[in-house]
Design a protein around this motif. Structure first.
Motif, short mmCIF file in Angstrom:
data_model
loop_
_atom_site.label_atom_id
_atom_site.label_comp_id
_atom_site.label_asym_id
_atom_site.label_seq_id
_atom_site.Cartn_x
_atom_site.Cartn_y
_atom_site.Cartn_z
N LYS A 16 9.74 2.64 -5.53
CA LYS A 16 10.85 2.02 -4.78
C LYS A 16 11.13 2.77 -3.48
O LYS A 16 11.60 2.19 -2.51
N GLU A 17 10.87 4.08 -3.49
CA GLU A 17 11.12 4.88 -2.29
C GLU A 17 9.99 4.76 -1.26
O GLU A 17 10.06 5.35 -0.19
N GLY A 18 8.93 4.02 -1.61
CA GLY A 18 7.86 3.78 -0.64
C GLY A 18 6.73 4.78 -0.66
O GLY A 18 5.92 4.84 0.27
N MET A 19 6.63 5.57 -1.74
CA MET A 19 5.51 6.52 -1.86
C MET A 19 4.19 5.75 -2.03
O MET A 19 4.12 4.81 -2.82
N THR A 20 3.17 6.13 -1.29
CA THR A 20 1.83 5.58 -1.50
C THR A 20 1.30 6.13 -2.82
O THR A 20 1.24 7.33 -3.02
N MET A 21 0.92 5.23 -3.74
CA MET A 21 0.51 5.65 -5.07
C MET A 21 -0.76 4.91 -5.50
O MET A 21 -0.87 3.70 -5.32
N VAL A 22 -1.70 5.68 -6.06
CA VAL A 22 -2.86 5.08 -6.72
C VAL A 22 -2.74 5.48 -8.19
O VAL A 22 -2.76 6.66 -8.52
N VAL A 23 -2.59 4.47 -9.04
CA VAL A 23 -2.26 4.71 -10.45
C VAL A 23 -3.35 4.16 -11.34
O VAL A 23 -3.62 2.95 -11.34
N VAL A 24 -4.01 5.04 -12.10
CA VAL A 24 -4.95 4.62 -13.13
C VAL A 24 -4.17 4.58 -14.44
O VAL A 24 -3.63 5.60 -14.89
N SER A 25 -4.09 3.41 -15.06
CA SER A 25 -3.25 3.27 -16.26
C SER A 25 -3.55 1.96 -16.97
O SER A 25 -4.19 1.06 -16.41
N ASP A 61 -21.24 1.27 -5.58
CA ASP A 61 -20.89 0.51 -4.37
C ASP A 61 -19.40 0.10 -4.34
O ASP A 61 -19.07 -1.06 -4.12
N VAL A 62 -18.54 1.08 -4.55
CA VAL A 62 -17.09 0.80 -4.57
C VAL A 62 -16.54 0.87 -3.15
O VAL A 62 -16.70 1.87 -2.45
N SER A 63 -15.89 -0.21 -2.74
CA SER A 63 -15.20 -0.25 -1.45
C SER A 63 -13.78 -0.76 -1.66
O SER A 63 -13.58 -1.82 -2.26
N LEU A 64 -12.80 0.02 -1.18
CA LEU A 64 -11.38 -0.33 -1.32
C LEU A 64 -10.60 0.29 -0.18
O LEU A 64 -10.96 1.36 0.29
N ASN A 65 -9.53 -0.37 0.22
CA ASN A 65 -8.56 0.26 1.11
C ASN A 65 -7.25 0.43 0.36
O ASN A 65 -6.89 -0.40 -0.47
N VAL A 66 -6.53 1.50 0.66
CA VAL A 66 -5.17 1.68 0.17
C VAL A 66 -4.28 1.76 1.38
O VAL A 66 -4.58 2.52 2.33
N TYR A 67 -3.19 0.99 1.37
CA TYR A 67 -2.32 0.92 2.54
C TYR A 67 -1.11 1.84 2.37
O TYR A 67 -0.66 2.11 1.26
N ARG A 68 -0.61 2.30 3.49
CA ARG A 68 0.56 3.19 3.49
C ARG A 68 1.73 2.53 2.78
O ARG A 68 2.09 1.39 3.07
N MET A 72 -4.84 -9.05 9.31
CA MET A 72 -5.52 -7.85 8.83
C MET A 72 -4.60 -6.64 9.00
O MET A 72 -4.16 -6.35 10.11
N ARG A 73 -4.29 -5.94 7.92
CA ARG A 73 -3.41 -4.78 8.02
C ARG A 73 -4.14 -3.60 8.65
O ARG A 73 -5.32 -3.39 8.43
N ASN A 74 -3.41 -2.85 9.47
CA ASN A 74 -4.05 -1.69 10.12
C ASN A 74 -3.43 -0.36 9.68
O ASN A 74 -3.65 0.67 10.30
N ASP A 75 -2.61 -0.42 8.61
CA ASP A 75 -1.94 0.81 8.16
C ASP A 75 -2.66 1.41 6.94
O ASP A 75 -2.05 1.81 5.97
N VAL A 76 -3.99 1.48 7.04
CA VAL A 76 -4.79 2.02 5.95
C VAL A 76 -4.60 3.54 5.88
O VAL A 76 -4.70 4.22 6.89
N ILE A 77 -4.34 4.06 4.67
CA ILE A 77 -4.20 5.52 4.51
C ILE A 77 -5.38 6.11 3.72
O ILE A 77 -5.72 7.27 3.89
N ILE A 78 -6.03 5.28 2.87
CA ILE A 78 -7.26 5.70 2.19
C ILE A 78 -8.31 4.61 2.38
O ILE A 78 -8.06 3.44 2.07
#
Length: 248
Positions: A191-200, A24-31, A1-7
């Motif tokens: 590639k630089e490791g930016m946390t990104m949420v992309v709707v596309s 009822d949307v549930s999601l995690n985004v990781y760093r 289980m990852r513990n580096d959740v940022i959102i």
């Protein structure tokens, strides 16, 4: 289980009148993750992004961004502080037409980050170089192509040193030949490791850069999987049908 959740997004509901935008949307985004959200129009994708930085207020549920619960009562949350950490790039650029490219990038740095004019301009020039537009510093938005405007908008968001970048259909208003130049900048960020949420709907970008993909329809999360899993063996029948329509 990852513990580096940022959102953290937990059981979020949002309606506009009788239209249920999120159910009822549930999601995690990781760093450092690139999370790619796709699905049919009206499925709730843009609404979800706008709830993350509280451009929209949720009806129920909880969203935590880098340790700050943005769905708390407004008096308990410094939303401007949260937005400094979350850059957002919109479908229609949202540049100030009366300001040059350089001024569009320096304005928030000076007003919000309280940087000096010299420091803000130095950062802006560096970012214009990074997005391939160093010669457009003194040009106004109406003299730029759609792809150039979007790259200036990305530079403007990056100038605030965000921890997270949200992209709301960043290429959908562009002519086909301009899409590539914007996606290349986004690929570099990934590639630089930016946390990104992309709707596309740019599936080529998803294949190249996404860590996970989320299929959203009718305000509900239908399926979450890696690009490889989704493109080769989606589990849900609805996901299969949608992908078969857009992947020719």
């Amino acid at each position: 289980m990852r513990n580096d959740v940022i959102i953290e997004i937990e059981h979020v509901y949002k309606s506009f009148g009788r239209v249920r935008a999120l159910v009822d949307v549930s999601l995690n985004v990781y760093r450092g993750e690139v999370l790619f959200i796709f699905g049919p129009s009206g499925g709730g994708k843009s609404t979800l992004l706008r709830c993350i930085n509280r451009l929209e207020k949720v009806d129920r549920g909880r969203i935590v961004v880098d340790g700050v619960c943005v769905t708390e009562h407004p008096k308990k949350v410094d939303i401007d502080k949260v937005r400094m950490e979350v850059g957002m790039v919109f479908q229609l650029f949202n540049l100030f037409p009366h300001l040059t490219a350089l001024q569009n990038i320096t304005l928030a740095q000076e007003k919000v980050r309280k940087r000096s004019k010299e420091e803000a301009e130095e950062i802006a020039y560096r970012l214009l170089e990074r997005v391939g537009l160093p010669e457009k510093a003194d040009v106004y938005p109406d003299q730029l192509s759609g792809g150039q405007k979007q790259r200036v908008a990305i530079a403007r968001a990056l100038a605030m040193n965000p921890k997270i970048m949200l992209f709301d259909e960043p290429t959908s208003a562009l002519d086909p030949e301009m899409i590539r130049e914007v996606l290349d900048v986004m690929l570099d960020l990934a590639k630089e490791g930016m946390t990104m949420v992309v709707v596309s709907h740019e599936m080529g970008f998803a294949k190249a850069a996404a860590d996970r993909m989320v299929f959203l329809e009718g305000g509900r999360v239908v399926e979450v999987a890696t690009p490889e899993e989704l493109f080769t063996n989606p589990k849900e029948e609805r996901t299969k049908r949608f992908l078969s329509q857009i992947l020719h």
